[in-house]
Design an enzyme around this catalytic site. Structure first.
Site, PDB file in Angstrom:
ATOM      1  N   LYS A 161       0.802  -1.233   0.000  1.00  5.50           N
ATOM      2  CA  LYS A 161       0.000   0.000   0.000  1.00  5.50           C
ATOM      3  C   LYS A 161       0.833   1.280   0.000  1.00  5.50           C
ATOM      4  O   LYS A 161       0.408   2.311   0.509  1.00  5.50           O
ATOM      5  CB  LYS A 161      -0.990   0.037   1.190  1.00  5.50           C
ATOM      6  CG  LYS A 161      -1.816  -1.195   1.382  1.00  5.50           C
ATOM      7  CD  LYS A 161      -2.395  -1.789   0.124  1.00  5.50           C
ATOM      8  CE  LYS A 161      -3.450  -0.971  -0.547  1.00  5.50           C
ATOM      9  NZ  LYS A 161      -3.933  -1.649  -1.781  1.00  5.50           N
ATOM     10  N   THR A 164       3.357   0.662  -4.816  1.00  4.90           N
ATOM     11  CA  THR A 164       4.227  -0.251  -5.573  1.00  4.90           C
ATOM     12  C   THR A 164       3.652  -0.602  -6.945  1.00  4.90           C
ATOM     13  O   THR A 164       4.400  -0.782  -7.898  1.00  4.90           O
ATOM     14  CB  THR A 164       4.486  -1.557  -4.781  1.00  4.90           C
ATOM     15  OG1 THR A 164       3.236  -2.157  -4.449  1.00  4.90           O
ATOM     16  CG2 THR A 164       5.281  -1.292  -3.509  1.00  4.90           C
ATOM     17  N   THR A 165       2.324  -0.698  -7.048  1.00  9.35           N
ATOM     18  CA  THR A 165       1.731  -1.069  -8.341  1.00  9.35           C
ATOM     19  C   THR A 165       1.945   0.059  -9.356  1.00  9.35           C
ATOM     20  O   THR A 165       2.237  -0.197 -10.527  1.00  9.35           O
ATOM     21  CB  THR A 165       0.223  -1.357  -8.185  1.00  9.35           C
ATOM     22  OG1 THR A 165       0.044  -2.179  -7.046  1.00  9.35           O
ATOM     23  CG2 THR A 165      -0.357  -2.030  -9.407  1.00  9.35           C
ATOM     24  N   SER A 275      -4.733   2.824   4.477  1.00  9.70           N
ATOM     25  CA  SER A 275      -4.968   2.231   3.151  1.00  9.70           C
ATOM     26  C   SER A 275      -4.992   0.702   3.263  1.00  9.70           C
ATOM     27  O   SER A 275      -5.819   0.028   2.646  1.00  9.70           O
ATOM     28  CB  SER A 275      -3.857   2.690   2.198  1.00  9.70           C
ATOM     29  OG  SER A 275      -3.852   1.924   1.038  1.00  9.70           O
ATOM     30  N   TYR A 399     -12.521   6.073  -0.136  1.00 10.92           N
ATOM     31  CA  TYR A 399     -13.047   5.731   1.201  1.00 10.92           C
ATOM     32  C   TYR A 399     -13.030   7.005   2.036  1.00 10.92           C
ATOM     33  O   TYR A 399     -12.329   7.973   1.690  1.00 10.92           O
ATOM     34  CB  TYR A 399     -12.240   4.594   1.856  1.00 10.92           C
ATOM     35  CG  TYR A 399     -10.744   4.647   1.651  1.00 10.92           C
ATOM     36  CD1 TYR A 399      -9.937   5.543   2.360  1.00 10.92           C
ATOM     37  CD2 TYR A 399     -10.115   3.787   0.750  1.00 10.92           C
ATOM     38  CE1 TYR A 399      -8.565   5.569   2.171  1.00 10.92           C
ATOM     39  CE2 TYR A 399      -8.740   3.814   0.555  1.00 10.92           C
ATOM     40  CZ  TYR A 399      -7.973   4.708   1.278  1.00 10.92           C
ATOM     41  OH  TYR A 399      -6.617   4.756   1.090  1.00 10.92           O
TER      42      TYR A 399
HETATM   43  N1  LIG Z   1      -0.947   6.610  -9.915  1.00  6.72           N
HETATM   44  C1  LIG Z   1      -1.553   5.956  -8.919  1.00  6.72           C
HETATM   45  N2  LIG Z   1      -2.762   5.381  -9.110  1.00  6.72           N
HETATM   46  C2  LIG Z   1      -3.378   4.732  -8.100  1.00  6.72           C
HETATM   47  N3  LIG Z   1      -2.858   4.615  -6.856  1.00  6.72           N
HETATM   48  C3  LIG Z   1      -1.652   5.167  -6.625  1.00  6.72           C
HETATM   49  C4  LIG Z   1      -0.961   5.863  -7.636  1.00  6.72           C
HETATM   50  N4  LIG Z   1       0.196   6.311  -7.109  1.00  6.72           N
HETATM   51  C5  LIG Z   1       0.226   5.934  -5.834  1.00  6.72           C
HETATM   52  N5  LIG Z   1      -0.890   5.244  -5.531  1.00  6.72           N
HETATM   53  C6  LIG Z   1      -1.172   4.696  -4.210  1.00  6.72           C
HETATM   54  O1  LIG Z   1      -0.901   3.307  -4.258  1.00  6.72           O
HETATM   55  C7  LIG Z   1      -1.687   2.705  -3.235  1.00  6.72           C
HETATM   56  C8  LIG Z   1      -1.706   1.213  -3.456  1.00  6.72           C
HETATM   57  O2  LIG Z   1      -0.415   0.775  -3.120  1.00  6.72           O
HETATM   58  P1  LIG Z   1       0.188  -0.558  -3.693  1.00  6.72           P
HETATM   59  O3  LIG Z   1       0.096  -0.583  -5.154  1.00  6.72           O
HETATM   60  O4  LIG Z   1       1.567  -0.685  -3.123  1.00  6.72           O
HETATM   61  O5  LIG Z   1      -0.768  -1.642  -3.063  1.00  6.72           O
HETATM   62  S1  LIG Z   1      -0.524  -3.223  -2.971  1.00  6.72           S
HETATM   63  O6  LIG Z   1       0.281  -3.467  -1.785  1.00  6.72           O
HETATM   64  O7  LIG Z   1       0.125  -3.670  -4.197  1.00  6.72           O
HETATM   65  O8  LIG Z   1      -1.895  -3.771  -2.828  1.00  6.72           O
HETATM   66  C9  LIG Z   1      -3.015   3.388  -3.362  1.00  6.72           C
HETATM   67  O9  LIG Z   1      -3.654   3.293  -2.100  1.00  6.72           O
HETATM   68  P2  LIG Z   1      -5.239   3.576  -1.920  1.00  6.72           P
HETATM   69  O10 LIG Z   1      -5.396   5.019  -2.267  1.00  6.72           O
HETATM   70  O11 LIG Z   1      -5.522   3.291  -0.492  1.00  6.72           O
HETATM   71  O12 LIG Z   1      -5.968   2.658  -2.848  1.00  6.72           O
HETATM   72  C10 LIG Z   1      -2.629   4.816  -3.755  1.00  6.72           C
HETATM   73  O13 LIG Z   1      -2.667   5.700  -2.679  1.00  6.72           O
END
Ligand SMILES: Nc1ncnc2c1ncn2[C@@H]1O[C@H](COP(=O)(O)OS(=O)(=O)O)[C@@H](OP(=O)(O)O)[C@H]1O
Length: 437
Positions: A161, A164-165, A275, A399
């Site tokens: 969270k 990383t994605t 998150s 959220y």
């Molecule tokens: N460009 C872009 N688009 C969408 N989300 C983004 C982006 N950059 C950073 N983030 C933040 O990444 C959070 C998800 O983190 P991860 O990808 O590491 O999650 S996971 O561990 O693989 O499930 C996600 O957390 P949430 O907002 O809670 O969904 C985002 O805050």
């Protein structure tokens, strides 16, 4: 465990000369469990045959047998035709041992010996895979299928969270970068070093998760055309956000990928925890659905076990200094890039430039490829048809915002951990992320 390691001179010559043998060399016992083969002539052995025999008759080999609970001697079965060393050494050793000690020697068979070994050393039931790629001699004798360039050079460690994605998606857009195949189990994540079941599958399985050959294919040569420049080398990488906190991941990763470059994203730990909680709720984790965020973060060891476990998993990944320090026990800090999680959200192209510089990869126009999408509330990828492609619904979820009370509670919870992180970053000469200043 104490493995028998032969003295260095022991590697340098076989026990007896075999002038009439079809083999001109002899292969000596391997050093411990590592691949270690020497082929030397008997005549080069310092001290000659008497010196070798004395090692068994009261010398170092005998003492090793006496002093260590488990001694493992290894030799090359295929080379047994020439390995008179073992055939002479061990009978001499056993004879001397029976004559001068009260040890009862017996042969219980390999399975019984293995059972006995693992009852003495249960921690050894989990292997530690070591890559043969960093040793020239090992590389020379590898089977054809074992291609060292099919191993990644970069690991994005997490934490979960932290974004990383997004980083994984953006880096995959670079023409000189390739990532692993999708996994049925963990989607884009391999999780080899953090999933004990997958780790048991071994290095070959890990390599198979990556494309082969990793470099772009070379077009067939046409001698009438001027020769085209060779294709640029491809960097392989994987991101598994569970690596960051897994207690064995640093040691396991180092053993397979000692030269790897590592990336960790430092998002504000309070936001990361929130998150993560929202992620668990979205995945219908019964405890996260039943208990509010306030209840989860304030749970104590005396709370019901499922609640205190959820609380632990929610909060402890944010003890950044502890996890980073653990990775730095195995890797040099020059191999680690720390990315500010807020910067990744707000200025992803600048973060990508920073990452390319760290990886020594050529510039890529991320400034044009990444565009803010007001509906998503995050930067998305501009595709060739000018449409924006954002990350899936589970990244950048909507959220309700965290309450002020929870924010304050978390700020004081993380204050000592953040202070330690700041100290660590200062020691490493790194700029702290904005949320830490
Ligand atoms: N460009 C872009 N688009 C969408 N989300 C983004 C982006 N950059 C950073 N983030 C933040 O990444 C959070 C998800 O983190 P991860 O990808 O590491 O999650 S996971 O561990 O693989 O499930 C996600 O957390 P949430 O907002 O809670 O969904 C985002 O805050």
């Amino acid at each position: 465990m104490s493995l028998f390691s032969v003295p260095s001179s022991f590697h340098s010559s076989p026990l007896v000369p075999l002038p009439s043998s079809p083999c001109s060399h002899q292969v000596l016992p391997r050093q411990t469990c590592r691949l270690f083969t020497h082929t030397f002539l008997y005549s080069h052995f310092p001290g000659g045959r008497n010196q070798l025999v004395s090692l068994a008759a009261g010398g170092e080999v005998f003492l090793t047998l006496l002093r260590t609970p488990v001694s493992i001697f290894m030799t090359h079965t295929p080379n047994y035709c020439c390995d008179r060393l073992a055939l002479t050494l061990f009978p001499a050793l056993f004879k001397f041992t029976s004559r001068w000690t009260q040890l009862q020697l017996s042969y219980p068979g390999p399975l019984a010996m293995a059972d006995r070994y693992f009852s003495l050393y249960p921690e050894d039931t989990s292997p530690l895979w070591t890559s043969p790629c960093s040793n020239k001699r090992h590389r020379e004798i590898l089977p054809a299928w074992f291609n060292c360039s099919q191993l990644p050079q970069l690991l994005i460690l997490g934490p979960q969270k932290s974004g990383t994605t997004a980083l994984h998606t953006f880096l995959s857009l670079h023409p000189q970068v390739q990532t692993n195949r999708q996994s049925e189990l963990h989607y884009e994540e391999v999780q080899f070093f953090s999933d004990d079941t997958l780790y048991q599958r071994g290095i070959q399985w890990y390599m198979e998760q990556f494309p082969y050959p990793p470099s772009p294919s070379v077009p067939p040569t046409n001698s009438s055309l001027p020769s085209s420049p060779p294709p640029p080398p491809t960097l392989l990488f994987e991101k598994s956000a569970t690596y960051f906190v897994h207690p064995q991941a640093p040691q396991r990763a180092k053993a397979v990928l000692p030269q790897a470059q590592l990336v960790v994203i430092l998002a504000d730990p309070s936001h990361r925890a929130y998150s993560w909680y929202q992620h668990q709720r979205a995945h219908s984790d019964p405890t996260a659905v039943r208990f509010s965020f306030s209840e989860v973060i304030r749970a104590s060891p005396s709370s019901p076990p499922h609640l205190s476990s959820l609380s632990h998993h929610c909060l402890t990944p944010g003890h950044y200094h502890q996890h980073i320090s653990h990775w730095l026990e195995y890797y040099d800090h020059s191999q680690l890039l720390l990315i500010d999680g807020d910067e990744l959200v707000e200025r992803p192209a600048a973060v990508m430039d920073q990452l390319l510089e760290f990886l020594r990869l050529p510039f890529h126009p991320f400034q044009n490829i990444l565009q803010y999408d007001s509906r998503k509330g995050f930067y998305c990828v501009v595709e060739s048809n000018r449409r924006k492609k954002c990350l899936g619904k589970s990244k950048g979820r909507s959220y309700p915002p965290m309450t002020d009370e929870d924010q304050q509670w978390l700020s004081s919870y993380y204050a000592p951990h953040n202070a330690q992180l700041k100290e660590l970053l200062t020691r490493l000469g790194r700029t702290p992320p904005r949320w830490l200043i």
